[in-house]
Design an enzyme around this catalytic site. Sequence first.
Site, PDB file in Angstrom:
ATOM      1  N   GLY A 157      -5.343  -0.202  -4.908  1.00  0.00           N
ATOM      2  CA  GLY A 157      -6.031  -1.338  -5.505  1.00  0.00           C
ATOM      3  C   GLY A 157      -5.964  -1.316  -7.014  1.00  0.00           C
ATOM      4  O   GLY A 157      -5.666  -2.331  -7.661  1.00  0.00           O
ATOM      5  N   ARG A 158      -6.239  -0.145  -7.597  1.00  0.00           N
ATOM      6  CA  ARG A 158      -6.167  -0.027  -9.050  1.00  0.00           C
ATOM      7  C   ARG A 158      -4.756  -0.326  -9.560  1.00  0.00           C
ATOM      8  O   ARG A 158      -4.563  -0.987 -10.575  1.00  0.00           O
ATOM      9  CB  ARG A 158      -6.602   1.374  -9.489  1.00  0.00           C
ATOM     10  CG  ARG A 158      -8.113   1.550  -9.565  1.00  0.00           C
ATOM     11  CD  ARG A 158      -8.500   3.003  -9.726  1.00  0.00           C
ATOM     12  NE  ARG A 158      -8.374   3.728  -8.454  1.00  0.00           N
ATOM     13  CZ  ARG A 158      -8.489   5.053  -8.337  1.00  0.00           C
ATOM     14  NH1 ARG A 158      -8.703   5.787  -9.415  1.00  0.00           N
ATOM     15  NH2 ARG A 158      -8.398   5.617  -7.162  1.00  0.00           N
ATOM     16  N   MET A 159      -3.746   0.191  -8.844  1.00  0.00           N
ATOM     17  CA  MET A 159      -2.370  -0.055  -9.258  1.00  0.00           C
ATOM     18  C   MET A 159      -2.010  -1.535  -9.155  1.00  0.00           C
ATOM     19  O   MET A 159      -1.303  -2.073 -10.018  1.00  0.00           O
ATOM     20  CB  MET A 159      -1.414   0.771  -8.411  1.00  0.00           C
ATOM     21  CG  MET A 159      -1.065   2.126  -9.005  1.00  0.00           C
ATOM     22  SD  MET A 159      -0.257   2.011 -10.637  1.00  0.00           S
ATOM     23  CE  MET A 159       1.162   0.981 -10.256  1.00  0.00           C
ATOM     24  N   ARG A 219      -4.048  -4.091  -9.480  1.00  0.00           N
ATOM     25  CA  ARG A 219      -4.702  -4.793 -10.585  1.00  0.00           C
ATOM     26  C   ARG A 219      -4.007  -4.475 -11.907  1.00  0.00           C
ATOM     27  O   ARG A 219      -3.868  -5.343 -12.781  1.00  0.00           O
ATOM     28  CB  ARG A 219      -6.186  -4.429 -10.627  1.00  0.00           C
ATOM     29  CG  ARG A 219      -6.956  -4.947  -9.412  1.00  0.00           C
ATOM     30  CD  ARG A 219      -8.438  -4.695  -9.523  1.00  0.00           C
ATOM     31  NE  ARG A 219      -8.817  -3.302  -9.396  1.00  0.00           N
ATOM     32  CZ  ARG A 219      -9.036  -2.675  -8.243  1.00  0.00           C
ATOM     33  NH1 ARG A 219      -8.870  -3.317  -7.091  1.00  0.00           N
ATOM     34  NH2 ARG A 219      -9.411  -1.403  -8.222  1.00  0.00           N
ATOM     35  N   HIS A 261       0.834  -1.205   0.000  1.00  0.00           N
ATOM     36  CA  HIS A 261       0.000   0.000   0.000  1.00  0.00           C
ATOM     37  C   HIS A 261       0.873   1.261   0.000  1.00  0.00           C
ATOM     38  O   HIS A 261       0.803   2.087   0.915  1.00  0.00           O
ATOM     39  CB  HIS A 261      -0.928  -0.009   1.224  1.00  0.00           C
ATOM     40  CG  HIS A 261      -2.379   0.117   0.887  1.00  0.00           C
ATOM     41  ND1 HIS A 261      -3.097  -0.887   0.292  1.00  0.00           N
ATOM     42  CD2 HIS A 261      -3.252   1.144   1.057  1.00  0.00           C
ATOM     43  CE1 HIS A 261      -4.343  -0.509   0.118  1.00  0.00           C
ATOM     44  NE2 HIS A 261      -4.468   0.734   0.556  1.00  0.00           N
TER      45      HIS A 261
END
Length: 381
Positions: free
Chosen positions: A198-200, A202, A191
């Site tokens: 989260g987007r990064m 994925r 993090h």
Amino acid sequence: MLFRVPDVDAADERVLADLERFRGELRHQVAEPRRWLGQLRRSLIAGAVRGSNTIEGYTVDVADAEAIAAGEEMPTAHDVQTRAAITGYADALTYVLQTARFEVFTFHPMLLSALHFMMLRGDLDRSPGRYRLGPIWVSGAPDNPPVYTGPEAEHVPELMDELCGWLQDGDLDAPAVVRAAMAHLNLVSIHPWRDGNGRMARCLHTLVLARQLILAPEFSSIEEWLGSSPHNTAMYYAALGEAQGGSFQPERDAHNWLRFCLRAHHLQAQLVQRRLEIAADVWRALADQVAAAGLGERTVAAVYAATRPGGARRTTYMSDEGLTRDQAIRDLQGLRGAGLIEETGHGRTLRYLAAGTAAQAERSVRTSITSQPLHDPYGAD
């Protein structure tokens, strides 16, 4: 310390073998020149952009996502935050998909920070591209206690260096989907940024596939599947939560997380295979209808696009077929006159939807191919 690649069992090996078979079949189909492949690729990219952002609460419809994937403006008005999130993610994903062709490439913390900047550049107050300087936690909902607490900020740079070192040289004998799943878990667990983690994660999952798979990565990404339904998203969060155990504990066993990702890849591969079958059969049916109406062969591309959920747009049809504005208008008017498409919306929202026998043909093909449920690769395991 990072989460290590877990040992795989016999059930995982079977799923990995299935995925390799899907990869071979898809590679063969994608390699053949088919006029509808460009539209299918764009649809898959749009699905990934839409799915990953839906998970974060930035929701757009299919027409908007496909417009962004085509490099056009979204036809629907959205708030500034949603528009920035969608366009930023589309830019980052476009870069990621192109890396499959890069002769010179290195996994480096600056690369990941640059992708993060692309995603969040619309709001400089969220420090896009810069590591967080303080603690971070995920609550799941306002006023809820944390469900996950990241490592201390002082450890982020060294953890990111370790992650990129592993991405470059670690476990290179592991299957691409396994390395992608572990990259995803490690980045979202570190993090490193204040927002967009989260987007990064994925996006990094897809980046690993782009660099390791011969098959075009848009056919392998699971971003669309993860955000395609509240049920899938809930399972995604549950799998992450189980692996993380509420805080940064990379010594934990990540086998169930890996199994979740392998299952998602298998289900997405089944969906892509269905789309390829549907596209081929629908295109053939529409080609016959266009010929019967005495229209030019190129107009099949327009009526095929009209069968898609987002419909056909004149500007996209012009770009796809290399037409002038007048040529595109004449073609669309001819299709309308033949009763194969109809207009909806006006101005920026004007689209063309399949009508009459064209719509009937698409429904018939889709119903026939999707009449059976997808196969769960793990079954009762």
